[in-house]
Design a protein around this motif. Sequence first.
Motif, PDB file in Angstrom:
ATOM      1  N   VAL A 266     -23.037  -5.185 -58.295  1.00  0.00           N
ATOM      2  CA  VAL A 266     -23.614  -4.510 -57.476  1.00  0.00           C
ATOM      3  C   VAL A 266     -23.700  -3.279 -56.379  1.00  0.00           C
ATOM      4  N   ILE A 267     -25.434  -3.000 -56.501  1.00  0.00           N
ATOM      5  CA  ILE A 267     -25.112  -1.273 -55.473  1.00  0.00           C
ATOM      6  C   ILE A 267     -26.018  -1.286 -54.482  1.00  0.00           C
ATOM      7  N   ALA A 268     -25.764  -1.675 -53.000  1.00  0.00           N
ATOM      8  CA  ALA A 268     -26.035  -2.154 -52.230  1.00  0.00           C
ATOM      9  C   ALA A 268     -26.405  -0.936 -51.141  1.00  0.00           C
ATOM     10  N   ALA A 269     -27.741  -1.185 -51.662  1.00  0.00           N
ATOM     11  CA  ALA A 269     -28.585   0.327 -50.675  1.00  0.00           C
ATOM     12  C   ALA A 269     -27.989  -0.177 -49.034  1.00  0.00           C
ATOM     13  N   CYS A 270     -27.866   0.909 -48.109  1.00  0.00           N
ATOM     14  CA  CYS A 270     -27.819   0.502 -46.533  1.00  0.00           C
ATOM     15  C   CYS A 270     -28.460   1.493 -45.655  1.00  0.00           C
ATOM     16  N   ALA A 271     -28.851   1.313 -44.643  1.00  0.00           N
ATOM     17  CA  ALA A 271     -29.761   2.388 -43.493  1.00  0.00           C
ATOM     18  C   ALA A 271     -28.039   2.591 -43.270  1.00  0.00           C
ATOM     19  N   THR A 272     -26.925   2.142 -42.788  1.00  0.00           N
ATOM     20  CA  THR A 272     -26.383   2.862 -42.122  1.00  0.00           C
ATOM     21  C   THR A 272     -24.904   2.975 -42.208  1.00  0.00           C
ATOM     22  N   GLU A 273     -24.351   3.443 -42.369  1.00  0.00           N
ATOM     23  CA  GLU A 273     -22.752   4.017 -42.721  1.00  0.00           C
ATOM     24  C   GLU A 273     -22.211   3.270 -42.800  1.00  0.00           C
ATOM     25  N   LYS A 274     -22.109   2.389 -41.103  1.00  0.00           N
ATOM     26  CA  LYS A 274     -21.354   1.204 -40.416  1.00  0.00           C
ATOM     27  C   LYS A 274     -21.781  -0.517 -41.622  1.00  0.00           C
ATOM     28  N   GLY A 275     -23.418  -0.409 -42.028  1.00  0.00           N
ATOM     29  CA  GLY A 275     -22.893  -1.236 -42.732  1.00  0.00           C
ATOM     30  C   GLY A 275     -22.750  -1.171 -43.648  1.00  0.00           C
ATOM     31  N   SER A 276     -22.771  -0.180 -44.902  1.00  0.00           N
ATOM     32  CA  SER A 276     -21.997   0.290 -46.235  1.00  0.00           C
ATOM     33  C   SER A 276     -20.152  -0.425 -45.801  1.00  0.00           C
ATOM     34  N   GLN A 277     -19.541   0.377 -45.294  1.00  0.00           N
ATOM     35  CA  GLN A 277     -18.142   0.422 -44.914  1.00  0.00           C
ATOM     36  C   GLN A 277     -17.787  -1.604 -44.518  1.00  0.00           C
ATOM     37  N   GLU A 278     -19.167  -2.637 -43.553  1.00  0.00           N
ATOM     38  CA  GLU A 278     -18.541  -3.736 -43.095  1.00  0.00           C
ATOM     39  C   GLU A 278     -18.625  -4.272 -44.898  1.00  0.00           C
ATOM     40  N   LEU A 279     -19.592  -4.180 -45.666  1.00  0.00           N
ATOM     41  CA  LEU A 279     -19.970  -5.100 -46.719  1.00  0.00           C
ATOM     42  C   LEU A 279     -19.084  -4.698 -47.867  1.00  0.00           C
ATOM     43  N   ARG A 280     -18.942  -3.218 -48.028  1.00  0.00           N
ATOM     44  CA  ARG A 280     -17.634  -2.798 -49.052  1.00  0.00           C
ATOM     45  C   ARG A 280     -16.316  -3.882 -48.412  1.00  0.00           C
ATOM     46  N   SER A 281     -16.205  -4.206 -47.553  1.00  0.00           N
ATOM     47  CA  SER A 281     -14.992  -4.424 -46.879  1.00  0.00           C
ATOM     48  C   SER A 281     -14.580  -6.107 -46.932  1.00  0.00           C
ATOM     49  N   CYS A 282     -15.960  -6.515 -47.644  1.00  0.00           N
ATOM     50  CA  CYS A 282     -15.842  -7.655 -48.051  1.00  0.00           C
ATOM     51  C   CYS A 282     -16.316  -8.110 -48.967  1.00  0.00           C
TER      52      CYS A 282
END
Length: 339
Positions: free
Chosen positions: A67-83
């Motif tokens: 999965v390559i997930a596009a996020c609008a914010t760095e916070k969203g990216s970090q939270e998604l990677r963490s889980c």
Amino acid sequence: MSPQNLSLSDSLHIAILASILSLIIYWIIRDRYRVRNLNGKHVFITGCDTGLGNSLAKWLDKKGFCVIAACATEKGSQELRSCSSLSLRTVNLNLADSNSIARAVVFVTEQTAGKGLFGLVSNAEGTAPVGPTDWLRIEDFHSVLDVSLLGLIEITLKLLPLLRKAEGRVVNLINAKGLMAFVGGGYSLSKWGMEAFSDTLRIEMQHFGVKVSIVEHGFFKTEEGNSDVIEKHLFRLWNRLTPEIRDSYGEKYLVEYIKAQRSSVKRLCDYNISNVIKCMEHALIAKYPRTRYRAGWDAKFFWLFLSYAPSCLSDMLLHITFPAPAESRRPVHGVLINV
């Protein structure tokens, strides 16, 4: 009754029923075929900070997709990677910015490493200043269309070479309330535009093995927070109106309009988000994906019914739901006359 006693008409009816039953059985069996060897196939999903995009990214990650997930914010990216697993990758993406789109395309190209892109799921939506049309300015339309329509088109066009290489899938997620234009602004325009773009792309890409599906979904629990955003935009629009326009609507109109928006979301909200996840998953892994999926009871019945209902009926329902301006010249039963 023996076969000899059957009339020509009876035989024809039996043949038609048998043909219909055979087609239904064939469709059910065909619908169950799945693509094999999903592990290692790359899927790019936009709008993964929260909501449906976020849930789909986690779901497909567990299924073994890259999965390559596009996020609008760095916070969203970090939270998604963490889980998620280590194979999930994130990239920042602003669909209103061509440079951001170009950087995301380079990132996807590097990640797929010559294999091509198996799936593109477009989920992002622009900010939504919705309200009466004469409250809006052209920039209010741009804020939605630049992301939800033009941004979607641009990133799809730039990823088509990768999709053609993998004979992949394009899945466009569209809110079913876009089937019915009942509020001013770019929201319904973007949804109708996405429908048209998806249909054209589907017909043209069939020659290259690329399959295109539309998932029309209703209101889900994850979207209830959008009511607060809509309310904030409505107050902003109201505060910048000229005194003449504001007086023609009246403050009571603003209060009742916000109340109508909130109540409609609560009435139609479906709490089972898995319905739309399953539709998106089927569009990606089915050997013969459907052209359209409808997820949520309101998408299957309410919005679809309204989009095909006579204008007098849909107008009457919307006039009952939403308030009338203070200076409205609409007769009490006028909607029943405009057939």
